[in-house]
Enzyme design. Structure first.
Site, PDB file in Angstrom:
ATOM      1  N   TYR A  57      10.155 -44.186  43.728  1.00  0.00           N
ATOM      2  CA  TYR A  57       9.530 -44.261  42.407  1.00  0.00           C
ATOM      3  C   TYR A  57       8.818 -42.928  42.176  1.00  0.00           C
ATOM      4  O   TYR A  57       7.703 -42.709  42.626  1.00  0.00           O
ATOM      5  CB  TYR A  57       8.563 -45.437  42.322  1.00  0.00           C
ATOM      6  CG  TYR A  57       7.821 -45.523  41.011  1.00  0.00           C
ATOM      7  CD1 TYR A  57       8.499 -45.371  39.797  1.00  0.00           C
ATOM      8  CD2 TYR A  57       6.455 -45.738  40.967  1.00  0.00           C
ATOM      9  CE1 TYR A  57       7.830 -45.427  38.594  1.00  0.00           C
ATOM     10  CE2 TYR A  57       5.776 -45.805  39.765  1.00  0.00           C
ATOM     11  CZ  TYR A  57       6.468 -45.648  38.575  1.00  0.00           C
ATOM     12  OH  TYR A  57       5.800 -45.708  37.377  1.00  0.00           O
ATOM     13  N   ASP A  96      13.695 -45.021  40.242  1.00  0.00           N
ATOM     14  CA  ASP A  96      13.246 -44.525  38.939  1.00  0.00           C
ATOM     15  C   ASP A  96      12.776 -43.097  39.155  1.00  0.00           C
ATOM     16  O   ASP A  96      11.746 -42.875  39.795  1.00  0.00           O
ATOM     17  CB  ASP A  96      12.117 -45.419  38.422  1.00  0.00           C
ATOM     18  CG  ASP A  96      11.498 -44.906  37.121  1.00  0.00           C
ATOM     19  OD1 ASP A  96      11.918 -43.841  36.629  1.00  0.00           O
ATOM     20  OD2 ASP A  96      10.582 -45.582  36.610  1.00  0.00           O
ATOM     21  N   HIS A 151      13.052 -51.412  31.980  1.00  0.00           N
ATOM     22  CA  HIS A 151      14.236 -50.802  32.608  1.00  0.00           C
ATOM     23  C   HIS A 151      15.319 -51.868  32.808  1.00  0.00           C
ATOM     24  O   HIS A 151      14.995 -53.035  33.058  1.00  0.00           O
ATOM     25  CB  HIS A 151      13.902 -50.243  33.989  1.00  0.00           C
ATOM     26  CG  HIS A 151      12.951 -49.088  33.986  1.00  0.00           C
ATOM     27  ND1 HIS A 151      13.344 -47.806  34.294  1.00  0.00           N
ATOM     28  CD2 HIS A 151      11.624 -49.013  33.719  1.00  0.00           C
ATOM     29  CE1 HIS A 151      12.296 -46.998  34.235  1.00  0.00           C
ATOM     30  NE2 HIS A 151      11.238 -47.698  33.890  1.00  0.00           N
TER      31      HIS A 151
END
Length: 273
Positions: free
Chosen positions: A122, A162, A263
């Site tokens: 992340y 991500d 998302h």
DNA sequence: ATGGTCGTTAGACGA
């Protein structure tokens, strides 16, 4: 031929990444999705929870083992796997801390699942081009690149999650809108490409070329309904894995309706693991 | 209308 074990007859492994924006608020949606999507390994970002609050039982009910790394309501990463879970590791060497924090934020967890070293990431949000968080983001990606240079020599591996970066102009709904904002700057794109250049390949783009292929849509201003998204979630694979990827998809259905994450999950299928 | 929505949590802060 006698059956000698599951993996001998496993034609493919389905691997996905998904920023769920809070696992506790999304658990029933995630569980239902896992069940109907035939997912073997899921890398999860933004669990937003402490380990003792993580709904492990819900994954275990579905036959998944889970590795979770999270301190509080910020960040948090996890891997769920039904093809094994070995050598779990939270964080990588050299990861920077935010300012003077004593410990790096919960932005990386790794585990070996079905013979693949899965790295769930992340990447920090840089917020704005001149924000201190942008320098932190770049430093974090540079440290990830150094770590990745080691991982690539250790065997089959993937880095997925991500990335908070849109590597190409076509990966955002409007370059005019984003030109002075985070996610598309040359600095961020170079930091992303440097990780790729350590030996990895984006294994989704070949199957889903743009433009107008997105993985994230802001909750505000009806962005999803208007088709105004960004492609910022990526699965990178070492060459031995990349050559065996037979397909990829983005499940836009999961961005629809009440209770959706901002998302969508991104899925790849890897043959003959 | 100079925002508009979500998540954490109980006043902001982050995305």
């Amino acid at each position: 031929m006698p059956r000698v074990g599951r993996l001998a007859y496993c034609e493919a492994v389905r691997i996905a990444t998904w920023n769920v924006n809070s696992i506790r608020s999304r658990i029933e949606r995630v569980a239902a999705w896992l069940e109907r999507s035939d997912i073997d390994v899921l890398a999860i970002q933004e669990t937003k929870t402490r380990v003792d609050q993580f709904p492990f039982f819900r994954f275990e009910d579905l036959g998944y083992e889970v590795a979770h790394h999270g301190f509080d309501q910020w960040n948090g990463v996890a891997i769920a796997s039904r093809v094994g879970m070995a050598d779990v590791r939270a964080g990588f060497d050299g990861a920077p801390t935010w300012r003077e924090a004593t410990e790096p934020e919960a932005r990386h967890v790794a585990a070996t699942c079905g013979g693949i070293r899965v790295n769930c990431v992340y990447v920090p949000n840089g917020r704005h081009l001149t924000d201190p968080h942008m320098d932190y983001k770049i430093a974090w990606l540079d440290a990830l690149r150094v770590a990745a240079e080691g991982w690539i020599t250790d065997g089959p591996s993937m880095i997925m999650g991500d990335w908070n970066i849109a590597p190409r102009d076509e990966d955002v709904w409007s370059m005019e809108f984003y030109e002075d904002k985070s996610h598309v700057s040359p600095r961020e794109r170079a930091a992303f490409e440097a990780v790729v250049a350590s030996g990895y390949a984006d294994v989704v783009r070949p199957f889903l070329p743009g433009p107008k292929v997105y993985t994230y849509w802001d909750y505000q201003q009806l962005r999803f309904q208007k088709g105004r998204g960004m492609r910022i979630d990526f699965l990178l694979a070492s060459p031995d894995i990349a050559s065996r990827v037979t397909g990829a998809s983005i499940d836009r259905e999961e961005r629809k309706g009440k209770g959706a994450s901002d998302h969508a999950p991104v899925i790849v299928e890897v043959a003959d693991v």
